[in-house]
Scaffold this active site. Structure first.
Site, PDB file in Angstrom:
ATOM      1  N   SER A 232       0.929  -1.282  -0.188  1.00 31.95           N
ATOM      2  CA  SER A 232       0.127   0.076  -0.084  1.00 31.95           C
ATOM      3  C   SER A 232       0.792   1.302   0.064  1.00 31.95           C
ATOM      4  O   SER A 232       0.236   2.261  -0.391  1.00 31.95           O
ATOM      5  CB  SER A 232      -1.145  -0.005   1.380  1.00 31.95           C
ATOM      6  OG  SER A 232      -0.262   0.253   2.390  1.00 31.95           O
ATOM      7  N   LYS A 233       1.989   1.201   0.297  1.00 33.39           N
ATOM      8  CA  LYS A 233       2.981   2.374   0.401  1.00 33.39           C
ATOM      9  C   LYS A 233       3.057   3.007  -0.675  1.00 33.39           C
ATOM     10  O   LYS A 233       3.147   2.490  -1.810  1.00 33.39           O
ATOM     11  CB  LYS A 233       4.427   1.964   1.322  1.00 33.39           C
ATOM     12  CG  LYS A 233       4.034   1.306   2.449  1.00 33.39           C
ATOM     13  CD  LYS A 233       3.330   1.990   3.406  1.00 33.39           C
ATOM     14  CE  LYS A 233       3.460   1.695   5.004  1.00 33.39           C
ATOM     15  NZ  LYS A 233       2.623   0.357   5.021  1.00 33.39           N
TER      16      LYS A 233
END
Length: 453
Positions: A232-233
C-alpha cells in the site's frame, strides 16, 4: 525457465500495465464539472457526484518487468551475490541526502533492526504514539522491552510532545515517533526532548516517503529512520523496507543485526557473527530492482499527492464540521500516504460520523475511520498477563503500565472524529478533489434531513 520469450513477456507486461497506469479520468454524469448549488445529495435521491474511480495501485510498466527479468536471468537473486541491492541503497541514500541506506525485508524489520542496533532489550522502555499501525508496538515487544504508549495531538493526529516528556523514566532508552499519514510530527519539540534527556530518537517514517521538515527529508533527523515498501505504500515492492542514517556506527550495528551479526555483505554462511544476537532481514535483488523502477515515478507522484492534498484542505476547511489535519510549521512537504481530517457532527446538524460516511459513499467516495484505540486493544493489553513480561517487570509494574498508557484524547478522536482518504485518492485530478469537496458541501447543506432519514 530460460525458454521464456523475454521480449514477449515484457511486451505483454507493458501492455497490461499501461491500462492500469493510464486509466482515463472519470467523467461526470453530466459531462463536466458538476454544479451542486441546489442539488440534493445522492443519499436523498440526488445525482451521484463521482461515478468514476481513482488511480489503481501499484502503477507499473515495462520498467518493472525488465527489472525482474534482469535479476532472474542474472542468477544472482540475493544481496550476498548480487549487485542490485547495493545500487538501490546508493540511489536511496542520494534521494534522501543521507550517508547510509540499508534495505531490509519490511518496515517492521527496519524498526526491529534499529532497536536491535541500539541494544534495546528486557527492562528497557521505548516511547511510541498511540495513533499508529500495530507494527510500531510489535517491534518493541519483540525485544521484550516495554512499549510506553503516548496520546495524540488531536489537531495533527501526531504524537503529543508534551506527553512524551511526561512519560520518560530512568528506563527510557528510545523515543520512536511516527510521521503518521506521511506528514511530519513535531520534530523540533521531540528532538529537543531527546537531547534534554540524552535519549536517541528513531523516526518511524514508514508512511512518509519524501516528506520534508524544514527542507530536509524525514528520517534524517534522529539517529535513524525507517521506511516501508509494503504493497500500500507510496514506494512499494510488495514487502520491504529500509533504514536511513548519517551515523556510521549505528549503520554498522543495524547491518550486523539484519545479517546474522555479520558485518560483511559477502560473509560466508558458515561464519559466526559479532555482538550478542542477529537475524536474517536481508532484502532480495528482485525487490531492490522493483524499487529502483518504482523510484523513477516517486518524485512526480509525491508532488501530485502534496498539491492535491493542500488543494483539498483549502476547500474542506471552508465547510463547517470538517477540519483537515494540522501541519506543523516545520513541514515543507507532506507525503500524504493518508489524507487525514476530523469530522465534527455539530457542523452537520448533529449527524453522526457513520451517517456522513454513508452519505459520502452514496456520492462515490469512501473515507475510512482509520486506526482505533491501541491502548485499549485486547492484543496490546494481553501484555499485562504475559508470563514473560510478568517475569521481567513484575505483576505490579505491568498493572501500573496499563494505567500509564491510557490515551483519552485518542479514544475521543477515533470514536467520533477521525477520517481518512488513501494515497491513491490523492493521485487523482484537481477536478476530483473539487468533487470530494462538492459532495461534502452538499451533504452538509442537507445534513438535518439526512440525520432524520
Amino acid at each position: 525457465m530460460k525458454t521464456i520469450n523475454r521480449r514477449a513477456f515484457i511486451g505483454v507486461a507493458a501492455t497490461a500495465s499501461a491500462g492500469m497506469a493510464l486509466r482515463p479520468e472519470s467523467i461526470l454524469a453530466n459531462g463536466g464539472k458538476q454544479s451542486i448549488k441546489d442539488a440534493k445529495p445522492a443519499i436523498l435521491g440526488g445525482s451521484k457526484t463521482f461515478t468514476g474511480s481513482f488511480p489503481s495501485w501499484p502503477i507499473y510498466d515495462h520498467t518493472e518487468a525488465k527489472g525482474l527479468l534482469d535479476v532472474l536471468y542474472s542468477s544472482q537473486w540475493g544481496r550476498l551475490n548480487g549487485p542490485v541491492t547495493s545500487r538501490f541503497e546508493e540511489a536511496h541514500s542520494k534521494l534522501y541526502g543521507v550517508k547510509h541506506s540499508l534495505g531490509v525485508t519490511s518496515g517492521t524489520a527496519a524498526l526491529y533492526a534499529m532497536l536491535g542496533g541500539l541494544g534495546i532489550g528486557p527492562g528497557d522502555e521505548v516511547i511510541i504514539p498511540v495513533y499508529t499501525f500495530i507494527a510500531t508496538y510489535n517491534v518493541v515487544a519483540l525485544h521484550y522491552a516495554l512499549p510506553v504508549i503516548v496520546d495524540m495531538d488531536p489537531e495533527s493526529f501526531q504524537v503529543d510532545p508534551k506527553k512524551i516528556e511526561a512519560a520518560i523514566t530512568k528506563n527510557t532508552k528510545a523515543i520512536m515517533p511516527v510521521h503518521i499519514g506521511g506528514t511530519p510530527c513535531d520534530l523540533d519539540a521531540i528532538l529537543a526532548i531527546g537531547k534534554k534527556y540524552n535519549i536517541p530518537v528513531i523516526e518511524d517514517a514508514c508512511q512518509a516517503h519524501l516528506a520534508e521538515w524544514k527542507g530536509k527529508k524525514v528520517g534524517n533527523w534522529g539517529i535513524g529512520g525507517a521506511f516501508s515498501f509494503q504493497s500500500s505504500k507510496n514506494l512499494n515492492c510488495g514487502e520491504g523496507g529500509t533504514i536511513i542514517t548519517n551515523d556510521s556506527d549505528f549503520y554498522n550495528a543495524c547491518f550486523a543485526f539484519h545479517h546474522q551479526g555479520q558485518t560483511s555483505a559477502t560473509a560466508a554462511i558458515v561464519a559466526t557473527g559479532a555482538g550478542i544476537r542477529g537475524s536474517n532481514l536481508r532484502i532480495t535483488e528482485f525487490q531492490s530492482n522493483i524499487l529502483l523502477s518504482q523510484m523513477t515515478r516517486l518524485k512526480e507522484q509525491a508532488k501530485t499527492r502534496n498539491e492535491n492534498a493542500l488543494y483539498l484542505s483549502s476547500m474542506l476547511k471552508e465547510i463547517p464540521g470538517l477540519i483537515p489535519a494540522k501541519l506543523y510549521e516545520g513541514t515543507t512537504n507532506g507525503a500524504y500516504h493518508l489524507y487525514m481530517f476530523r469530522y465534527d457532527k455539530e457542523g452537520f446538524s448533529g449527524m453522526s460520523r457513520a451517517q456522513f460516511i454513508k452519505a459520502m459513499n452514496a456520492e462515490g467516495f469512501h473515507p475510512s475511520t482509520g486506526y482505533g484505540k491501541m491502548d485499549k486493544d485486547p492484543y496490546v493489553l494481553g501484555l499485562v498477563d504475559n508470563h514473560f513480561y510478568k517475569k521481567i517487570y513484575g505483576e505490579k509494574e505491568m498493572k501500573r503500565w496499563k494505567d500509564r498508557i491510557d490515551c483519552p484524547v485518542n479514544a475521543r478522536v477515533t470514536e467520533e472524529n477521525a477520517l481518512w482518504f488513501l494515497q491513491t485518492d490523492m493521485l487523482g485530478t484537481k477536478i476530483q478533489m473539487e468533487q470530494i469537496a462538492e459532495a461534502a458541501r452538499k451533504i452538509q447543506k442537507y445534513s438535518a434531513e439526512i440525520k432524520n432519514k
